[in-house]
Design a protein around this motif. Structure first.
Motif, PDB file in Angstrom:
ATOM      1  N   ARG A  70      11.258  23.667  41.928  1.00  0.00           N
ATOM      2  CA  ARG A  70      11.853  25.006  42.019  1.00  0.00           C
ATOM      3  C   ARG A  70      12.162  25.356  43.465  1.00  0.00           C
ATOM      4  NH1 ARG A  70       7.657  26.489  38.734  1.00  0.00           N
ATOM      5  NH2 ARG A  70       6.836  27.885  40.343  1.00  0.00           N
ATOM      6  N   ALA A  71      11.305  24.956  44.384  1.00  0.00           N
ATOM      7  CA  ALA A  71      11.575  25.205  45.811  1.00  0.00           C
ATOM      8  C   ALA A  71      12.824  24.448  46.256  1.00  0.00           C
ATOM      9  CB  ALA A  71      10.359  24.793  46.650  1.00  0.00           C
ATOM     10  N   PHE A  72      13.019  23.231  45.757  1.00  0.00           N
ATOM     11  CA  PHE A  72      14.217  22.433  46.048  1.00  0.00           C
ATOM     12  C   PHE A  72      15.463  23.142  45.516  1.00  0.00           C
ATOM     13  CE2 PHE A  72      17.192  19.164  44.424  1.00  0.00           C
ATOM     14  CZ  PHE A  72      17.526  18.528  45.615  1.00  0.00           C
ATOM     15  N   TRP A  73      15.412  23.625  44.275  1.00  0.00           N
ATOM     16  CA  TRP A  73      16.557  24.349  43.707  1.00  0.00           C
ATOM     17  C   TRP A  73      16.840  25.637  44.477  1.00  0.00           C
ATOM     18  CZ3 TRP A  73      13.962  23.290  38.427  1.00  0.00           C
ATOM     19  CH2 TRP A  73      14.447  22.087  37.894  1.00  0.00           C
ATOM     20  N   HIS A  74      15.771  26.300  44.924  1.00  0.00           N
ATOM     21  CA  HIS A  74      15.910  27.532  45.713  1.00  0.00           C
ATOM     22  C   HIS A  74      16.718  27.260  46.989  1.00  0.00           C
ATOM     23  CE1 HIS A  74      14.654  31.141  48.001  1.00  0.00           C
ATOM     24  NE2 HIS A  74      14.328  30.302  48.971  1.00  0.00           N
ATOM     25  N   ALA A  76      20.825  34.374  45.290  1.00  0.00           N
ATOM     26  CA  ALA A  76      19.510  34.903  45.654  1.00  0.00           C
ATOM     27  C   ALA A  76      18.480  33.792  45.814  1.00  0.00           C
ATOM     28  CB  ALA A  76      19.031  35.902  44.594  1.00  0.00           C
ATOM     29  N   GLY A  77      18.872  32.555  45.473  1.00  0.00           N
ATOM     30  CA  GLY A  77      17.948  31.441  45.575  1.00  0.00           C
ATOM     31  C   GLY A  77      17.024  31.301  44.384  1.00  0.00           C
ATOM     32  N   LEU A  78      17.384  31.918  43.253  1.00  0.00           N
ATOM     33  CA  LEU A  78      16.540  31.853  42.058  1.00  0.00           C
ATOM     34  C   LEU A  78      17.016  30.725  41.143  1.00  0.00           C
ATOM     35  CD1 LEU A  78      14.311  33.116  40.276  1.00  0.00           C
ATOM     36  CD2 LEU A  78      16.079  34.606  39.295  1.00  0.00           C
ATOM     37  N   PRO A  79      16.176  29.733  40.838  1.00  0.00           N
ATOM     38  CA  PRO A  79      16.574  28.649  39.940  1.00  0.00           C
ATOM     39  C   PRO A  79      16.979  29.185  38.569  1.00  0.00           C
ATOM     40  CG  PRO A  79      14.556  28.083  41.102  1.00  0.00           C
ATOM     41  CD  PRO A  79      14.817  29.534  41.378  1.00  0.00           C
ATOM     42  N   VAL A  80      17.893  28.444  37.914  1.00  0.00           N
ATOM     43  CA  VAL A  80      18.517  28.906  36.667  1.00  0.00           C
ATOM     44  C   VAL A  80      18.385  27.832  35.589  1.00  0.00           C
ATOM     45  CG1 VAL A  80      20.711  29.558  35.591  1.00  0.00           C
ATOM     46  CG2 VAL A  80      20.172  30.357  37.910  1.00  0.00           C
ATOM     47  N   ALA A  94      28.373  27.952  34.123  1.00  0.00           N
ATOM     48  CA  ALA A  94      27.259  27.004  34.149  1.00  0.00           C
ATOM     49  C   ALA A  94      27.537  25.836  35.090  1.00  0.00           C
ATOM     50  CB  ALA A  94      26.970  26.492  32.740  1.00  0.00           C
ATOM     51  N   HIS A  95      28.828  25.475  35.239  1.00  0.00           N
ATOM     52  CA  HIS A  95      29.142  24.329  36.098  1.00  0.00           C
ATOM     53  C   HIS A  95      28.752  24.581  37.550  1.00  0.00           C
ATOM     54  CE1 HIS A  95      32.845  25.888  38.119  1.00  0.00           C
ATOM     55  NE2 HIS A  95      32.938  26.635  37.034  1.00  0.00           N
ATOM     56  N   TYR A  96      28.712  25.856  37.981  1.00  0.00           N
ATOM     57  CA  TYR A  96      28.280  26.151  39.350  1.00  0.00           C
ATOM     58  C   TYR A  96      26.806  25.788  39.539  1.00  0.00           C
ATOM     59  CZ  TYR A  96      32.579  28.796  40.320  1.00  0.00           C
ATOM     60  OH  TYR A  96      33.883  29.172  40.517  1.00  0.00           O
ATOM     61  N   ILE A  97      26.000  25.983  38.511  1.00  0.00           N
ATOM     62  CA  ILE A  97      24.582  25.643  38.606  1.00  0.00           C
ATOM     63  C   ILE A  97      24.422  24.135  38.785  1.00  0.00           C
ATOM     64  CG2 ILE A  97      22.342  25.798  37.460  1.00  0.00           C
ATOM     65  CD1 ILE A  97      23.686  28.495  38.335  1.00  0.00           C
ATOM     66  N   ALA A  98      25.223  23.367  38.056  1.00  0.00           N
ATOM     67  CA  ALA A  98      25.181  21.911  38.202  1.00  0.00           C
ATOM     68  C   ALA A  98      25.696  21.478  39.569  1.00  0.00           C
ATOM     69  CB  ALA A  98      25.993  21.260  37.087  1.00  0.00           C
ATOM     70  N   GLU A  99      26.823  22.059  40.008  1.00  0.00           N
ATOM     71  CA  GLU A  99      27.412  21.677  41.302  1.00  0.00           C
ATOM     72  C   GLU A  99      26.482  21.998  42.462  1.00  0.00           C
ATOM     73  OE1 GLU A  99      31.192  23.657  41.509  1.00  0.00           O
ATOM     74  OE2 GLU A  99      31.885  22.751  39.634  1.00  0.00           O
ATOM     75  N   ALA A 100      25.819  23.155  42.391  1.00  0.00           N
ATOM     76  CA  ALA A 100      24.910  23.545  43.468  1.00  0.00           C
ATOM     77  C   ALA A 100      23.558  22.842  43.368  1.00  0.00           C
ATOM     78  CB  ALA A 100      24.697  25.058  43.438  1.00  0.00           C
ATOM     79  N   ASP A 101      23.274  22.225  42.210  1.00  0.00           N
ATOM     80  CA  ASP A 101      21.968  21.614  41.935  1.00  0.00           C
ATOM     81  C   ASP A 101      20.864  22.631  42.190  1.00  0.00           C
ATOM     82  OD1 ASP A 101      20.020  19.848  41.201  1.00  0.00           O
ATOM     83  OD2 ASP A 101      20.205  18.536  42.955  1.00  0.00           O
ATOM     84  N   CYS A 102      20.995  23.782  41.508  1.00  0.00           N
ATOM     85  CA  CYS A 102      20.009  24.851  41.696  1.00  0.00           C
ATOM     86  C   CYS A 102      19.366  25.245  40.363  1.00  0.00           C
ATOM     87  CB  CYS A 102      20.653  26.059  42.366  1.00  0.00           C
ATOM     88  SG  CYS A 102      21.954  26.824  41.398  1.00  0.00           S
ATOM     89  N   GLY A 103      19.280  24.299  39.447  1.00  0.00           N
ATOM     90  CA  GLY A 103      18.659  24.558  38.155  1.00  0.00           C
ATOM     91  C   GLY A 103      19.057  23.480  37.172  1.00  0.00           C
ATOM     92  N   ARG A 104      18.946  23.787  35.886  1.00  0.00           N
ATOM     93  CA  ARG A 104      19.271  22.812  34.852  1.00  0.00           C
ATOM     94  C   ARG A 104      20.176  23.447  33.801  1.00  0.00           C
ATOM     95  NH1 ARG A 104      14.313  19.388  32.720  1.00  0.00           N
ATOM     96  NH2 ARG A 104      16.078  18.131  32.015  1.00  0.00           N
ATOM     97  N   VAL A 105      21.051  22.613  33.235  1.00  0.00           N
ATOM     98  CA  VAL A 105      22.017  23.054  32.231  1.00  0.00           C
ATOM     99  C   VAL A 105      21.679  22.389  30.901  1.00  0.00           C
ATOM    100  CG1 VAL A 105      24.457  23.140  31.595  1.00  0.00           C
ATOM    101  CG2 VAL A 105      23.790  23.363  34.003  1.00  0.00           C
TER     102      VAL A 105
END
Length: 373
Positions: A341-345, A293-297, A306-317
């Motif tokens: 946040r716009a970058f992560w989106h 959905a493009g929402l930072p996590v 959680a590794h998907y968030i790191a791989e996509a670079d769409c938030g922080r772990v």
């Protein structure tokens, strides 16, 4: 073929339950008949499903589970099926969907040794062994590669019985072409001003999902940032202990706790950040629903996805070992930085276009319906 699906409880908002429904519907789409055994069914029954609710009661969960298993096995003896698919560990399964982590690992590492003297331990250990023992014939659908080595360590399960599945994110979680309009309408409905920030936490089981950590982090925000921030929590659980915590922390004006609901995509499009500081999480489907959905996590690394968030670079772990102060700082930094946040989106939406995050029901059905030797 007639298929029997077994799960202890069905309600529309649980991650395991939604996975069961998508897999069962995929098998039905391929022409197979669906029978479901459960102790509790909440919500609508799909057309063509036969749902059998077992009339079992017991004072303790493990005794209730044993009565349920006996009831199901008696019914299956009278009305045999081609495959038995379980979403909880139990004897007699042809296929097991491994939504839960390794019980024996937790019992040995997180519990007092006396725990293994209790009847509850024996029940869950026996039911896990029935699935993973070397001599068992159950095929295992894995959704977390972190857990497979633990099952092999404790049970010496043959590797060929494991089938690692991709995630199964529903396509309706992806940001639609009119996402911006939905966001505007959502924020108007929830009376969120342009300068206000909406933080969401979504998932049943507030304790396991780390809601206490989230509330502490919100309470710790710098004064001006805290005034601009709202937290909406959604899930099926008893909110009372956390409502008391909200009051004690002095953040009653910032926090709303809602029951599970069916319009989660609107929240994912209307929010500014998803927080998921879980203590324990085999996967964490909501993480990927936010990603597409493009929402930072902001998520703890203990979560299987959680590794998907790191791989996509769409938030922080948040790394282990967990430190509340670190979560507090990371949350404040993410809320304060609109450009980041716009970058992560953008990164989340790009990753959603490229990665296979959607085919789990099809892959699971392939394994369920495969020819057996």
């Amino acid at each position: 073929m007639q298929l029997a699906f077994i799960l202890y409880k069905y309600f529309p908002f649980g991650g395991l339950q939604r996975d069961f429904m998508r897999i069962a519907l995929e098998c039905q789409r391929r022409g197979h008949a669906i029978r479901v055994y459960t102790m509790i069914w909440e919500g609508d029954v799909p057309d063509g499903f036969e749902v059998r609710v077992a009339p079992v009661k017991a004072l303790f969960n493990h005794r209730r589970n044993e009565k349920f298993t006996a009831w199901v096995q008696a019914d299956l003896a009278q009305r045999p099926v081609g495959r038995v698919i379980g979403f909880n560990k139990m004897p007699g399964l042809d296929v097991y969907y491994a939504a839960d982590p390794c019980f024996e690992e937790k019992a040995q590492t997180l519990r007092n040794p006396l725990y293994r003297k209790w009847g509850r331990y024996k029940h869950f250990a026996d039911y896990e062994r029935a699935v993973f023992a070397p001599e068992a014939r159950t095929e295992i659908l894995m959704i977390s590669e972190v857990q497979q080595p633990l099952f092999i360590k404790h049970y010496h399960t043959p590797r060929q019985r494991f089938h690692l599945l991709p995630p199964g994110i529903a396509q309706d979680r992806r940001a639609p072409p009119n996402a911006a309009e939905i966001r505007v309408e959502f924020r108007r409905e929830f009376e969120l001003g342009d300068d206000q920030l909406l933080l969401v936490q979504i998932g049943s089981g507030f304790k396991t999902k780390g809601l206490d950590r989230t509330l502490k982090a919100v309470a710790s925000l710098p004064r001006e940032l805290k005034k601009r921030t709202r937290l909406i929590v959604i899930g099926q659980d008893d909110p009372k202990p956390f409502q008391l915590q909200v009051k004690a922390l002095g953040i009653s004006d910032q926090v709303r706790i809602l029951k599970g609901r069916s319009d989660i995509p609107r929240f994912l499009l209307g929010a500014d950040l998803l927080i998921h500081p879980a203590y324990n999480e085999n996967t964490g489907t909501v993480l990927l629903e936010a990603l597409v959905a493009g929402l930072p996590v902001l998520v703890t690394d203990i979560c299987g996805y959680a590794h998907y968030i790191a791989e996509a670079d769409c938030g922080r772990v948040v790394p282990s070992p967990f430190e509340q102060e670190r979560l507090n700082r990371m949350l404040a930094d993410m809320l304060a930085d609109a450009r980041q946040r716009a970058f992560w989106h953008r990164n989340g939406l790009a990753y959603a276009d490229e990665a296979d995050l959607y085919s789990m029901p099809q892959r699971a059905a392939d394994v369920i319906l495969a020819e057996r030797p």
